[in-house]
Design an enzyme around this catalytic site. Structure first.
Site, PDB file in Angstrom:
ATOM      1  N   ARG A 161      -4.180 -40.881  -9.139  1.00 19.80           N
ATOM      2  CA  ARG A 161      -5.238 -39.676  -9.938  1.00 19.80           C
ATOM      3  C   ARG A 161      -5.017 -38.488  -9.119  1.00 19.80           C
ATOM      4  NH1 ARG A 161      -5.076 -43.415 -13.030  1.00 19.80           N
ATOM      5  NH2 ARG A 161      -6.795 -43.902 -14.748  1.00 19.80           N
ATOM      6  N   SER A 174     -12.585 -42.148 -18.285  1.00 23.94           N
ATOM      7  CA  SER A 174     -13.110 -42.391 -16.688  1.00 23.94           C
ATOM      8  C   SER A 174     -13.647 -41.272 -16.395  1.00 23.94           C
ATOM      9  CB  SER A 174     -12.242 -43.215 -15.982  1.00 23.94           C
ATOM     10  OG  SER A 174     -11.530 -44.153 -16.507  1.00 23.94           O
ATOM     11  N   GLU A 183     -13.644 -38.078 -11.552  1.00 23.32           N
ATOM     12  CA  GLU A 183     -12.150 -37.846 -11.851  1.00 23.32           C
ATOM     13  C   GLU A 183     -11.889 -36.647 -12.917  1.00 23.32           C
ATOM     14  OE1 GLU A 183      -9.805 -41.362 -13.653  1.00 23.32           O
ATOM     15  OE2 GLU A 183      -9.584 -39.890 -15.058  1.00 23.32           O
TER      16      GLU A 183
HETATM   17  N1  EPU Z   1     -15.289 -53.320 -14.675  1.00 25.25           N
HETATM   18  C1  EPU Z   1     -16.696 -53.916 -14.914  1.00 25.25           C
HETATM   19  N2  EPU Z   1     -17.492 -53.221 -15.845  1.00 25.25           N
HETATM   20  C2  EPU Z   1     -16.807 -52.127 -16.601  1.00 25.25           C
HETATM   21  C3  EPU Z   1     -15.883 -51.734 -16.266  1.00 25.25           C
HETATM   22  C4  EPU Z   1     -14.819 -52.526 -15.660  1.00 25.25           C
HETATM   23  O1  EPU Z   1     -17.049 -54.902 -14.164  1.00 25.25           O
HETATM   24  O2  EPU Z   1     -17.795 -51.639 -17.397  1.00 25.25           O
HETATM   25  C5  EPU Z   1     -14.552 -54.217 -13.624  1.00 25.25           C
HETATM   26  C6  EPU Z   1     -13.821 -55.673 -14.215  1.00 25.25           C
HETATM   27  O3  EPU Z   1     -14.030 -56.337 -13.167  1.00 25.25           O
HETATM   28  C7  EPU Z   1     -12.594 -55.212 -14.848  1.00 25.25           C
HETATM   29  C8  EPU Z   1     -12.084 -54.140 -13.745  1.00 25.25           C
HETATM   30  O4  EPU Z   1     -13.505 -53.500 -13.550  1.00 25.25           O
HETATM   31  O5  EPU Z   1     -11.692 -56.099 -14.728  1.00 25.25           O
HETATM   32  C9  EPU Z   1     -11.106 -53.080 -14.245  1.00 25.25           C
HETATM   33  O6  EPU Z   1     -11.318 -52.561 -15.545  1.00 25.25           O
HETATM   34  P1  EPU Z   1     -10.456 -51.837 -16.371  1.00 25.25           P
HETATM   35  O7  EPU Z   1      -9.214 -52.797 -16.514  1.00 25.25           O
HETATM   36  O8  EPU Z   1     -11.233 -51.259 -17.663  1.00 25.25           O
HETATM   37  O9  EPU Z   1      -9.997 -50.631 -15.533  1.00 25.25           O
HETATM   38  P2  EPU Z   1     -10.640 -49.519 -14.566  1.00 25.25           P
HETATM   39  O10 EPU Z   1     -10.160 -49.576 -13.231  1.00 25.25           O
HETATM   40  O11 EPU Z   1     -11.986 -49.472 -14.943  1.00 25.25           O
HETATM   41  C10 EPU Z   1      -8.645 -47.748 -14.979  1.00 25.25           C
HETATM   42  C11 EPU Z   1      -8.518 -46.545 -15.217  1.00 25.25           C
HETATM   43  C12 EPU Z   1      -8.728 -46.238 -17.053  1.00 25.25           C
HETATM   44  C13 EPU Z   1      -7.441 -47.180 -17.486  1.00 25.25           C
HETATM   45  C14 EPU Z   1      -7.934 -48.681 -16.885  1.00 25.25           C
HETATM   46  C15 EPU Z   1      -6.582 -49.494 -17.446  1.00 25.25           C
HETATM   47  C16 EPU Z   1      -9.259 -45.290 -13.356  1.00 25.25           C
HETATM   48  C17 EPU Z   1     -10.452 -44.394 -12.920  1.00 25.25           C
HETATM   49  N3  EPU Z   1      -9.462 -45.653 -14.687  1.00 25.25           N
HETATM   50  O12 EPU Z   1      -9.946 -48.252 -15.165  1.00 25.25           O
HETATM   51  O13 EPU Z   1      -8.342 -45.047 -16.934  1.00 25.25           O
HETATM   52  O14 EPU Z   1      -7.389 -47.017 -18.845  1.00 25.25           O
HETATM   53  O15 EPU Z   1      -7.636 -48.748 -15.488  1.00 25.25           O
HETATM   54  O16 EPU Z   1      -5.624 -49.531 -16.597  1.00 25.25           O
HETATM   55  O17 EPU Z   1      -8.334 -45.640 -12.724  1.00 25.25           O
HETATM   56  C18 EPU Z   1      -9.093 -42.530 -17.711  1.00 25.25           C
HETATM   57  O18 EPU Z   1      -8.567 -42.297 -16.511  1.00 25.25           O
HETATM   58  O19 EPU Z   1      -9.500 -42.018 -18.440  1.00 25.25           O
HETATM   59  C19 EPU Z   1      -9.050 -44.173 -18.043  1.00 25.25           C
HETATM   60  C20 EPU Z   1      -9.653 -44.528 -19.017  1.00 25.25           C
END
Ligand code: EPU
Length: 343
Positions: A164, A238, A339
């Site tokens: 990012r 995010s 972010e």
């Molecule tokens: N999780 C929780 N609770 C929550 C959310 C997430 O426990 O409320 C944990 C779970 O263990 C889950 C893990 O976080 O398995 C990963 O969650 P997710 O797949 O939703 O991905 P993220 O790391 O939370 C990132 C990006 C998103 C992108 C998703 C999917 C960042 C800051 N965010 O989120 O990007 O859509 O991966 O690849 O890296 C954005 O940048 O606006 C955005 C939505």
């Protein structure tokens, strides 16, 4: 190019925050750039280039000039049996570009479907999702030096991409206006289905991936399910970045929270192995998920997303963000970093 004063930005940011810009101008074609750079109101004021408004939080009125980028156009530069070099102007909506690409059967950005915002914002923060990042397909970025008016082409290496992150958020912050990007897309099948959430979705829905459109449709399905449409409930995706720690810190955390989720990642900007801790989990553990505080709150399906329930000010969102940062620091001794750009 028409210069406006005290311009209302409410419909131009996906948080739906009401804020005014002292000056405002919309630019529709690249040839307007020299004229823009000569404008007295441009030279004498601080500047904010706005695309889809999906990664900004206005915490107060903007005491400068906002330039809304509407420069559009997609062009094939080169094509052979193996790949396509595709150039897109920065004011195109990112998802429109993804659809243009997947509909032609080209591989490379299908995992990045349905990300809000414009093409110009994509290299700023090296957008990433579902196991893919922009830097994997990006060839170069064209941008104008705001001071000198000179045009420069940045190669992928010169963009200094990280998680990012890019040179445009660091050393060259507010120094360049990105006008186009060029992508190298594969005509040969090149699936990237490693991300667990994506794999599960494909299995559950019995989808066998034949072409990049199958992937972009699946990713769109997941995102629509999980993240609210900003037209319905204001948000900027995010709000925080995920956190990276070293093995030692992970061990300390595991000693207290044995179920803490973590992902081993190989980040080129970091030496050695780094471990990603999902910030969404940390925020959820602090009890914020789905909670509402007046006009603002935390999304009930994804704790990384802050929302405007209606009528919120940027300050209310910012105060909630600070409350969350404090709680996570207190409980885990980890520092969340936004972010979203706070303006
Ligand atoms: N999780 C929780 N609770 C929550 C959310 C997430 O426990 O409320 C944990 C779970 O263990 C889950 C893990 O976080 O398995 C990963 O969650 P997710 O797949 O939703 O991905 P993220 O790391 O939370 C990132 C990006 C998103 C992108 C998703 C999917 C960042 C800051 N965010 O989120 O990007 O859509 O991966 O690849 O890296 C954005 O940048 O606006 C955005 C939505």
């Amino acid at each position: 190019m028409i210069l406006k004063k005290d311009y209302d930005l409410t419909s131009l940011n996906t948080f739906g925050i009401s804020a005014n810009a002292k000056f405002f101008v919309e630019i529709n074609q690249e040839i307007d750039i020299p004229e823009l750079f000569q404008l007295k109101e441009f030279k004498d004021n601080k500047k904010l280039f706005l695309g889809g408004g999906s990664n900004v939080l206005f915490t107060e009125d903007y005491d400068g000039i906002v330039i809304l980028n509407k420069i559009k156009g997609i062009e094939i530069l080169k094509e052979n049996d193996l790949y396509v070099l595709l150039k897109s102007k920065s004011g195109e909506m990112w998802h429109d570009l993804v659809l243009f690409v997947v509909d032609r059967g080209w591989w490379g950005i299908e995992n990045l479907a349905y990300i809000p915002g414009t093409v110009g914002a994509a290299p700023m923060q090296n957008i990433g999702a579902y196991g893919a990042e922009l830097k994997n397909t990006l060839e170069n970025v064209e941008a104008y030096d705001i001071e000198s008016g000179d045009k420069r082409i940045f190669t992928r290496e010169e963009c200094e991409f990280g998680y990012r992150d890019s040179i445009f958020k660091n050393k060259l912050k507010d120094k360049y206006f990105i006008t186009s990007i060029t992508l190298k897309l594969s005509k040969v099948e090149n699936k990237n289905l490693s991300y667990k959430v994506l794999q599960n979705y494909l299995e559950e829905n019995k989808i066998s991936v034949e072409n990049p459109r199958d992937v972009s449709d699946a990713v769109t399905g997941i995102r629509k399910n999980k993240l609210s449409d900003p037209k319905v409930i204001g948000n900027a995706g995010s709000f925080f970045k995920n956190i990276f720690v070293e093995q030692e810190k992970l061990k300390k955390l595991q000693a207290v929270w044995s179920d803490i989720p973590f992902f081993k990642e190989d980040l080129p900007t970091q030496a050695g192995e780094v471990i990603k801790i999902p910030s969404g989990w940390l925020i959820e553990q602090c009890g914020f998920k789905g909670k509402r505080f007046g006009n603002v709150g935390v999304h009930d399906k994804q704790a990384l997303v802050l929302v405007n329930h209606g009528g919120a000010t940027g300050k209310e969102i910012k105060d909630l963000a600070i409350q969350i940062i404090d709680a996570v620091r207190e409980k885990f001794d980890l520092i969340l970093v936004p972010e979203v750009n706070l303006i």
